[in-house]
Design an enzyme around this catalytic site. Structure first.
Site, mmCIF file in Angstrom:
data_model
loop_
_atom_site.group_PDB
_atom_site.id
_atom_site.type_symbol
_atom_site.label_atom_id
_atom_site.label_comp_id
_atom_site.label_asym_id
_atom_site.label_seq_id
_atom_site.Cartn_x
_atom_site.Cartn_y
_atom_site.Cartn_z
ATOM 1 C CD GLU A 1 0.739 11.843 0.302
ATOM 2 O OE1 GLU A 1 1.007 12.792 -0.446
ATOM 3 O OE2 GLU A 1 -0.385 11.309 0.333
ATOM 4 C CE LYS B 1 -2.820 -1.543 3.483
ATOM 5 N NZ LYS B 1 -4.070 -1.819 4.253
HETATM 6 MO MO1 MOS Z 1 1.157 14.623 -2.856
HETATM 7 S S1 MOS Z 1 0.683 16.254 -1.764
HETATM 8 O O1 MOS Z 1 -0.310 14.037 -3.434
HETATM 9 O O2 MOS Z 1 2.273 15.064 -4.000
#
Ligand code: MOS
Length: 737
Positions: free
Chosen positions: A698, A694
């Site tokens: 982020e 996954k």
């Molecule tokens: Mo990211 S903020 O989807 O590059």
């Protein structure tokens, strides 16, 4: 060959994990540290003799240009041209940009590009930029989110989903809840501040444009460039092999790309343009500020029955929201719930995606709220979250289970590694000399998105496998995980794999965004390599159904042929693509984790220092534990930035961001982060992709800052709800010394 991922993955070649899943060093590392990886602005060999452009930004935030006089600039030493809205020819604004990348006469925001001065040297261009005389007609603008909040309307759809959602009857359930929380939290405007600024070199051959530009999403940016200039997409080639960070700022083309192209066409020579650091904050995009109201109603045991998250943000007319309520749709149980995003029109620079748009700031608020709720209940904050775990999409019900959800495991193992049980839950109790010591925790959550992704796989007579895809490596490790995937599927050593990225001549990939890059792009490489296996087996005269690949050989029964031999002198080239079916609809797909943090707060000054940060995360198969860990520690560091430092301060009189360089817009440095522990919980997600991976890039920022905020509360007893938590917000409230 196209593959469609619409049923859960069975056993496959990736499960062997001979190469995938190992902490391989970044294969682009030596090039980077030797300065041999050319970034966009350094493509001097590819585009020799480039002239230099310097952007002139608007000195007003709202209004019109009455007149623009470029004669003095044009007469200055070394100047080759001055491009303005008046002489650039017709330009369109692509759907990915809200404001025009070169203003016509209408000014939409401060520092919007109004001209590009092109000269033989950077210094000449910069100098002459001051000689462009502009007569502005300023108009009144709207620059204050708090003031415009009352005019906000239901936002359009955001990056991750609809504007608003609801289930059950929130109002009734909240009204009758035994324990209630109703608080408002704020987060400021933030700037990406990646190391490499936006930069481009443009060169034309006839009507064919080649653009070397720092960019996360090649194929979309080709289209946007073509739309902006009004030329066919086939006439645009975009090259972006190395990128010094993007964080969302480089998802789409910016002014540097468009102005370089216009100028290069005008002077018939390559032109390079970088957006200077102090221009970035206002000229480009930023993460919009939010005001977030959270209401939670729970029973006496802490079980949530009602939860509401509403978020207000602002953007230019036609823009979009910061989708800060997104995680609240999936993270905790509760029969009665609602989320809503409201958007106010503001005349500040364009808001857009930055570092986990939505969840990154949504969790800054939600996870303080959960800490406050735990305190009201006299319940341990980890235990509160465990009690509110839910194994299905709580808005849709049990018919939509999570593909995998090891949230409770993350909470438990994270707490253990951090020694959470040693914590004193009562605030303001622990001291170390002048430091008030506290610990805090927060949940981590980020959606798992997947995007179709294609790649080309080439085998040559030496048995070398080359992968070509327009995927980008923005510092994340794409080169490396793609090489690992190809090595795994083809059963060759890593040094027999070459990876070429970031060129619009290559098959269209998922690109880098929304933490989908590694999982999606390697799935495309998987598809291409499976196709290459078939082609090689066929060329070797084997029945493709029973051919195996092992140790650089194609094997069938007791016969085996080297890959290079099977490829032959001409080699074999195939394209493959992974499309994704509706498994993301049938299953809620997300990544989870738990953040823990220890801070010291200076009892005299209110200065906050991080003493320890720790996190446990579940994100499917970890393709490369070393590069994944690097991603997560970077993201946790950004979480510290959000909690303690990062803020674009708005000058509400004149409508611009006043903090616009790294002396004023503070980000954490190594000395701010003494000790970080990252732990990945074992997990394979067979419904996410054939990689069973996954997103992870982020996840690490999501919730990290709230753990810091909660640690500050535990240290001091001061509950701050407005980020960043700078000394001025603490100093008057500190306990008397
Ligand atoms: Mo990211 S903020 O989807 O590059």
């Amino acid at each position: 060959m196209n593959m469609k991922f619409d049923t859960p993955a069975g056993d496959n070649v990736i499960d062997r994990q001979h190469v995938v899943g190992h902490p391989v060093d970044r294969i682009d590392g030596p090039l980077k540290v030797c300065g041999l990886a050319p970034y966009a602005y350094e493509q001097n060999e590819a585009a020799p003799n480039a002239a230099y452009g310097w952007i002139v930004g608007s000195a007003i935030a709202t209004g019109r240009i009455r007149s623009i006089d470029t004669r003095d600039a044009e007469a200055a030493a070394g100047v080759l041209a001055v491009v303005t809205g008046a002489n650039a020819g017709p330009l369109k604004t692509s759907g990915s940009n809200t404001a025009a990348l070169l203003a016509s006469s209408k000014i939409e925001h401060y520092d919007q590009a109004v001209a590009l001065v092109v000269a033989e040297t950077l210094e000449q261009a910069r100098d002459a930029a001051r000689l462009v005389h502009i007569d502005y007609a300023p108009a009144r603008g709207r620059y204050d989110l708090a003031a415009e909040r009352e005019h906000a309307r239901a936002a359009p759809r955001g990056f991750g989903g609809p504007s608003a959602t609801s289930a059950g009857d929130f109002d009734t359930a909240f009204a009758t809840a035994a324990v209630k929380l109703d608080e408002v939290y704020t987060t400021p405007d933030q700037s990406h501040m990646m190391m490499e600024p936006h930069a481009s070199i443009a060169a034309w051959e006839g009507d064919q444009l080649t653009l070397w530009t720092a960019n996360q999403m090649i194929a979309g940016s080709v289209k946007d460039m073509a739309t902006t200039l009004g030329i066919p997409a086939e006439k645009v080639r975009l090259i972006s092999p190395y990128i010094g960070g993007g964080f969302g700022a480089k998802l789409w083309i910016r002014a540097d790309a468009v102005l370089a192209a216009l100028a290069a066409r005008k002077i018939g020579r390559p032109v390079k343009v970088a957006i200077a650091r102090p221009q970035i904050a206002n000229n480009t995009v930023h993460r919009p500020a939010t005001i977030q109201r959270i209401r939670i109603g729970a029973d006496k045991n802490g079980v949530i029955d009602a939860i509401a998250h509403e978020s207000w943000s602002g953007d230019l007319p036609g823009g979009g929201p910061e989708s800060a309520a997104q995680q609240t749709r999936l993270l905790y149980r509760g029969e009665n719930r609602m989320t809503a995003h409201y958007l106010a029109e503001l005349d500040l620079p364009e808001g857009n995606a930055m570092r986990a748009p939505g969840e990154a700031v949504g969790l800054l608020a939600l996870e303080i709220a959960m800490d406050e709720l735990a305190e009201k209940l006299s319940l341990d904050p980890v235990e509160l979250r465990i009690r509110n775990d839910v194994q299905y999409d709580p808005e849709k019900g049990p018919s939509r289970p999570f593909s995998s959800r090891k949230f409770v495991e993350c909470l438990r193992v994270g707490a253990e590694r951090f020694h959470w049980s040693r914590r004193n839950p009562k605030p303001g109790q622990v001291r170390d000399g002048r430091w008030l010591i506290g610990t805090g925790m927060a949940s981590a959550f980020r959606n798992n998105l997947v995007q179709a992704s294609a790649a080309r796989a080439i085998a040559d007579a030496d048995g070398v496998i080359t992968i070509e895809t327009d995927m980008t490596d923005i510092g994340t490790g794409s080169y490396t995980v793609i090489a690992q995937t190809a090595a795994e599927v083809m059963s060759v050593p890593l040094d027999k794999v070459r990876v070429r990225l970031g060129d619009s001549l290559y098959p269209v990939s998922a690109g880098s965004g929304g933490q989908w890059g590694a999982n999606s792009s390697t799935s495309g490489v998987y598809a291409a390599c499976m196709a290459l296996r078939s082609a090689l087996a066929q060329k070797a005269g084997f029945n493709t159904a029973d051919a195996e690949f092992a140790d650089g050989y194609v094997v069938s029964g007791n016969r085996r042929v080297r890959i290079g031999e099977a490829a032959g002198a001409d080699g074999v080239t195939v394209d493959g693509k992974m499309d994704f079916g509706d498994l993301t609809k049938k299953y809620a797909q997300a990544t989870f984790g738990a953040h823990f943090c220890e801070v010291g707060v200076d009892a005299m000054t209110g200065e906050v220092r991080i003493r320890r940060q720790s996190g446990a995360f579940a994100a499917g198969r970890i393709l490369n534990p070393k590069s994944a860990r690097s991603q997560v520690i970077g993201a946790m560091t950004m979480g510290v930035g959000a909690a303690l430092m990062e803020e674009l301060i708005v000058d509400k009189r004149f409508g611009y961001f006043a903090t616009r360089d790294l002396a004023e817009y503070h980000v954490p440095v190594h000395a701010d982060i003494p000790d970080q522990d990252v732990f990945f919980v074992d997990e394979l997600d067979d419904k996410s992709s054939p990689m069973k991976a996954k997103g992870v890039g982020e996840l690490g920022i999501c919730g990290a800052g709230a753990a810091v905020a909660n640690a500050i509360y535990n240290a001091t007893g001061i509950r701050l709800r407005d980020y960043p938590m700078t000394v001025d917000k603490l100093i008057d409230k500190l306990p008397r010394v």
